[in-house]
Write a protein that holds these residues in place. Structure first.
Motif, PDB file in Angstrom:
ATOM      1  N   THR A  51      43.930  34.601  22.078  1.00 54.16           N
ATOM      2  CA  THR A  51      44.716  35.502  21.710  1.00 54.16           C
ATOM      3  C   THR A  51      44.202  36.714  21.118  1.00 54.16           C
ATOM      4  OG1 THR A  51      45.468  34.392  19.883  1.00 54.16           O
ATOM      5  CG2 THR A  51      46.777  33.971  21.788  1.00 54.16           C
ATOM      6  N   LYS A  52      43.084  36.351  20.353  1.00 51.32           N
ATOM      7  CA  LYS A  52      42.440  37.351  19.602  1.00 51.32           C
ATOM      8  C   LYS A  52      41.392  38.176  20.385  1.00 51.32           C
ATOM      9  CE  LYS A  52      42.389  34.473  15.459  1.00 51.32           C
ATOM     10  NZ  LYS A  52      41.461  33.965  14.322  1.00 51.32           N
ATOM     11  N   LEU A  53      41.181  37.894  21.597  1.00 52.38           N
ATOM     12  CA  LEU A  53      39.992  38.540  22.474  1.00 52.38           C
ATOM     13  C   LEU A  53      40.788  39.702  23.211  1.00 52.38           C
ATOM     14  CD1 LEU A  53      37.927  35.499  23.928  1.00 52.38           C
ATOM     15  CD2 LEU A  53      37.579  37.203  21.862  1.00 52.38           C
ATOM     16  N   ASN A  54      40.059  40.747  23.551  1.00 54.28           N
ATOM     17  CA  ASN A  54      40.475  41.939  24.479  1.00 54.28           C
ATOM     18  C   ASN A  54      39.470  42.040  25.576  1.00 54.28           C
ATOM     19  OD1 ASN A  54      41.942  44.582  24.662  1.00 54.28           O
ATOM     20  ND2 ASN A  54      39.736  45.185  24.361  1.00 54.28           N
ATOM     21  N   LEU A  55      40.388  42.316  26.687  1.00 51.73           N
ATOM     22  CA  LEU A  55      39.410  42.514  27.822  1.00 51.73           C
ATOM     23  C   LEU A  55      39.538  44.033  28.327  1.00 51.73           C
ATOM     24  CD1 LEU A  55      37.850  41.131  30.365  1.00 51.73           C
ATOM     25  CD2 LEU A  55      40.366  41.172  31.543  1.00 51.73           C
ATOM     26  N   PRO A  56      38.395  44.618  28.062  1.00 52.84           N
ATOM     27  CA  PRO A  56      38.292  46.212  28.223  1.00 52.84           C
ATOM     28  C   PRO A  56      38.606  46.522  29.878  1.00 52.84           C
ATOM     29  CG  PRO A  56      36.407  45.382  27.156  1.00 52.84           C
ATOM     30  CD  PRO A  56      36.888  44.047  27.422  1.00 52.84           C
ATOM     31  N   THR A  57      39.261  47.683  29.887  1.00 53.50           N
ATOM     32  CA  THR A  57      39.328  47.902  31.351  1.00 53.50           C
ATOM     33  C   THR A  57      38.367  47.933  32.224  1.00 53.50           C
ATOM     34  OG1 THR A  57      41.289  49.382  30.309  1.00 53.50           O
ATOM     35  CG2 THR A  57      40.689  49.974  32.676  1.00 53.50           C
ATOM     36  N   SER A  58      37.255  48.472  31.810  1.00 54.14           N
ATOM     37  CA  SER A  58      36.204  48.488  32.793  1.00 54.14           C
ATOM     38  C   SER A  58      35.861  47.003  33.190  1.00 54.14           C
ATOM     39  CB  SER A  58      35.002  49.008  32.002  1.00 54.14           C
ATOM     40  OG  SER A  58      34.434  48.231  30.880  1.00 54.14           O
ATOM     41  N   TYR A  59      36.218  46.049  32.413  1.00 51.39           N
ATOM     42  CA  TYR A  59      35.710  44.775  32.743  1.00 51.39           C
ATOM     43  C   TYR A  59      36.968  44.162  33.604  1.00 51.39           C
ATOM     44  CZ  TYR A  59      31.295  44.618  30.349  1.00 51.39           C
ATOM     45  OH  TYR A  59      30.016  44.802  29.660  1.00 51.39           O
ATOM     46  N   LEU A  60      37.950  44.507  33.774  1.00 50.33           N
ATOM     47  CA  LEU A  60      39.185  43.880  34.315  1.00 50.33           C
ATOM     48  C   LEU A  60      39.020  43.197  35.734  1.00 50.33           C
ATOM     49  CD1 LEU A  60      42.079  42.993  33.641  1.00 50.33           C
ATOM     50  CD2 LEU A  60      42.742  45.044  34.658  1.00 50.33           C
ATOM     51  N   LEU A  61      38.397  43.944  36.445  1.00 52.82           N
ATOM     52  CA  LEU A  61      38.690  43.590  38.013  1.00 52.82           C
ATOM     53  C   LEU A  61      37.504  42.776  38.190  1.00 52.82           C
ATOM     54  CD1 LEU A  61      40.129  43.694  40.570  1.00 52.82           C
ATOM     55  CD2 LEU A  61      38.801  45.864  41.099  1.00 52.82           C
ATOM     56  N   ILE A  62      36.096  42.977  37.164  1.00 54.73           N
ATOM     57  CA  ILE A  62      34.959  42.184  37.322  1.00 54.73           C
ATOM     58  C   ILE A  62      35.398  40.640  37.074  1.00 54.73           C
ATOM     59  CG2 ILE A  62      32.595  41.839  36.234  1.00 54.73           C
ATOM     60  CD1 ILE A  62      32.325  44.755  36.031  1.00 54.73           C
ATOM     61  N   HIS A  63      36.196  40.662  35.793  1.00 60.31           N
ATOM     62  CA  HIS A  63      36.692  39.459  35.201  1.00 60.31           C
ATOM     63  C   HIS A  63      37.534  38.530  36.116  1.00 60.31           C
ATOM     64  CE1 HIS A  63      37.932  36.315  32.217  1.00 60.31           C
ATOM     65  NE2 HIS A  63      39.207  36.829  32.641  1.00 60.31           N
ATOM     66  N   ARG A  64      38.612  39.226  36.878  1.00 62.22           N
ATOM     67  CA  ARG A  64      39.075  38.526  37.762  1.00 62.22           C
ATOM     68  C   ARG A  64      38.534  38.244  38.916  1.00 62.22           C
ATOM     69  NH1 ARG A  64      43.479  37.188  35.437  1.00 62.22           N
ATOM     70  NH2 ARG A  64      44.762  38.695  34.405  1.00 62.22           N
ATOM     71  N   THR A  65      37.529  38.906  39.434  1.00 62.75           N
ATOM     72  CA  THR A  65      36.684  38.637  40.738  1.00 62.75           C
ATOM     73  C   THR A  65      35.915  37.248  40.226  1.00 62.75           C
ATOM     74  OG1 THR A  65      36.765  40.657  41.292  1.00 62.75           O
ATOM     75  CG2 THR A  65      35.220  39.279  42.218  1.00 62.75           C
ATOM     76  N   TRP A  66      35.226  37.222  39.188  1.00 64.23           N
ATOM     77  CA  TRP A  66      34.354  36.357  38.501  1.00 64.23           C
ATOM     78  C   TRP A  66      35.306  34.861  38.432  1.00 64.23           C
ATOM     79  CZ3 TRP A  66      29.257  37.039  36.003  1.00 64.23           C
ATOM     80  CH2 TRP A  66      28.654  36.019  35.745  1.00 64.23           C
ATOM     81  N   LEU A  67      36.530  34.944  37.903  1.00 63.27           N
ATOM     82  CA  LEU A  67      37.416  33.758  38.028  1.00 63.27           C
ATOM     83  C   LEU A  67      37.639  33.317  39.451  1.00 63.27           C
ATOM     84  CD1 LEU A  67      39.782  34.356  34.999  1.00 63.27           C
ATOM     85  CD2 LEU A  67      37.665  32.952  35.218  1.00 63.27           C
ATOM     86  N   GLY A  68      38.003  34.248  40.319  1.00 65.66           N
ATOM     87  CA  GLY A  68      38.391  33.816  41.539  1.00 65.66           C
ATOM     88  C   GLY A  68      37.098  33.226  42.426  1.00 65.66           C
TER      89      GLY A  68
END
Length: 448
Positions: free
Chosen positions: A403-420
């Protein structure tokens, strides 16, 4: 009421019925328990029936409903076994198939978007689709451009009204997120739907998709193990590419593949995922098993990996994955907690005045660090579930940290892709040289 509004109303009604059906089965389940049936048996029965209704509805509706179901299917490996088991068959079925649209509609779409003289170039078209997905379906054909002779092609045709259906479904699913959530305990549905909504416009734009696929086809033209079909023509809601002979998709390998096949195609998938940005400046952002095809080897051995569907692509601002991404994974591997926190602050993952425990930050990043910490890493459903439970269990310390961490917009799709991608590899049960691949292709990761 005209045809499109009538269809939209029918779709909304069917989606709205999903949580009601779940609630009804819960009530029936309570009655069975009062009648003496074990709670475990009732739970399995309720989940099985819910799965059948949920994914049958999502598959039949296509559009955003099916897109949502396919996104869930990649994350299936993270769900607790008692939850995932009853859904697995329905989930994986969505990865590779969908009901087709009528041939007459297909021809109308082609004429509308390739021009009235389309039959002069597309000299033959198979009436039955070879694949069908959330916003379109694919037919085999033969193309003659008048210069190079005839060649086999794949004709991808968007469903009429796909844009309205996609956005309408996703809005409805977003509203129903809280009601559908009990079907998938521990999975936060809202961010998943928000991400699908954010990239929907790009996926509907076949011109953008053709540009991305053309760039990938050129970049991988000399690759010995990865194949991307070149684009032949594009117009509005129709895209024509060269035909690619394949045996089946990774969904089949997930269900029936040998360990050698799982390891081989899992490694090729990881190589494609990270080599793509290095070669093209773009990230293929839809790590869905149906998009990756097995191309058999002539000698009967392990074959090549074909890649389809470039509708969801992240165009990277610096023309590559962020250098900080690789550098911070390397720092985390070395257990340098203070440097890790400082680096995450600099990238915007931790806001300036937010206090965090560095040791917890290191533990939280385990899903991204552990695969790179060994020469060869074995992805399993059990490992994926452990990572998922650590982050999503309210009793765990890492849950509060999230809840304390922030996901910058530039990393949003990268993060989702990595999790997928982690979900797909865990479904495969693949062992791959993850660290070696990152050293070759992830900026900032290679040791000095």
């Amino acid at each position: 009421m005209t045809e499109l509004p009538r269809k939209a109303a029918a779709r909304t009604a069917r989606l709205a019925a999903l949580p009601l059906g779940y609630a009804g089965r819960q009530a029936v389940g309570l009655g069975k328990r009062l009648g003496g049936k074990s709670a475990e048996a009732v739970l399995t029965d309720v989940q099985q029936r819910t799965a059948e209704q949920l994914f049958r509805t999502l598959g039949e509706l296509k559009g955003g409903a099916m897109k949502f179901g396919q996104a869930l299917s990649v994350l299936e490996a993270a769900l607790p076994e008692e939850v995932a088991a009853p859904y697995r068959e329905q989930l994986t079925a969505l990865q590779d198939s969908a009901p087709p649209m009528p041939t007459a509609t297909v021809r109308q779409q082609i004429a509308a978007h390739l021009g009235a003289d389309w039959k002069e170039r597309l000299v033959w078209l198979d009436g039955a689709p070879t694949a069908a997905a959330s916003i379109g379906q694919v037919h085999r054909g033969r193309w003659d451009d008048g210069t190079t002779g005839e060649r086999e092609v794949a004709v991808k045709v968007q469903y009429p009204g796909a844009g309205e259906a996609l956005m309408g479904d996703l809005k409805q699913i977003a509203r129903l997120a809280r009601s559908v959530a009990p079907v998938f305990p521990g999975l936060d549905i809202k961010p998943l739907v928000a991400e699908l909504q954010a990239r929907a416009a790009d996926e509907l734009d076949y011109t953008l998709e053709a540009e991305a696929q053309s760039a990938y086809a050129e970049a991988f033209a000399d690759h010995p193990d990865i194949v991307v079909p070149p684009v032949v023509a594009v117009g509005g809601e129709v895209i024509v590419t060269e035909w690619m002979d394949s045996a089946h998709s990774l969904a089949h390998v997930i269900r029936e593949g040998t360990q050698a096949e799982r390891d081989h195609y899992g490694e090729l998938f990881v190589r494609f995922l990270f080599e793509g940005p290095r070669r093209t400046g773009m990230l293929h952002a839809d790590p869905h098993p149906g998009n990756f095809r097995v191309i058999p080897a002539d000698d009967g051995g392990l074959g090549r990996l074909g890649v389809l569907d470039f509708g969801a692509v992240a165009r990277l601002p610096q023309g590559q994955l962020p250098e900080a991404m690789g550098r911070l994974i390397r720092v985390a591997m070395e257990s340098d907690e203070e440097s890790l926190v400082a680096g995450l602050r600099a990238e915007g993952f931790i806001k300036e005045r937010t206090a965090v425990d560095p040791a917890l930050v290191l533990a939280y990043l385990a899903p991204f660090v552990e695969p790179a910490a060994q020469e060869r890493f074995s992805f399993t459903r059990e490992w994926m579930r452990e990572q998922f439970e650590r982050i999503n269990d309210p009793r765990a310390e890492t849950f509060t940290l999230a809840t304390k961490l922030n996901l910058p917009t530039s990393y949003l799709l990268i993060h989702r892709t990595w999790l997928g991608a982690l979900g797909l590899l865990s479904q495969l049960g693949a062992t791959a040289p993850f660290r070696e691949i990152l050293e070759e292709s992830l900026p900032g990761f290679a040791a000095d």
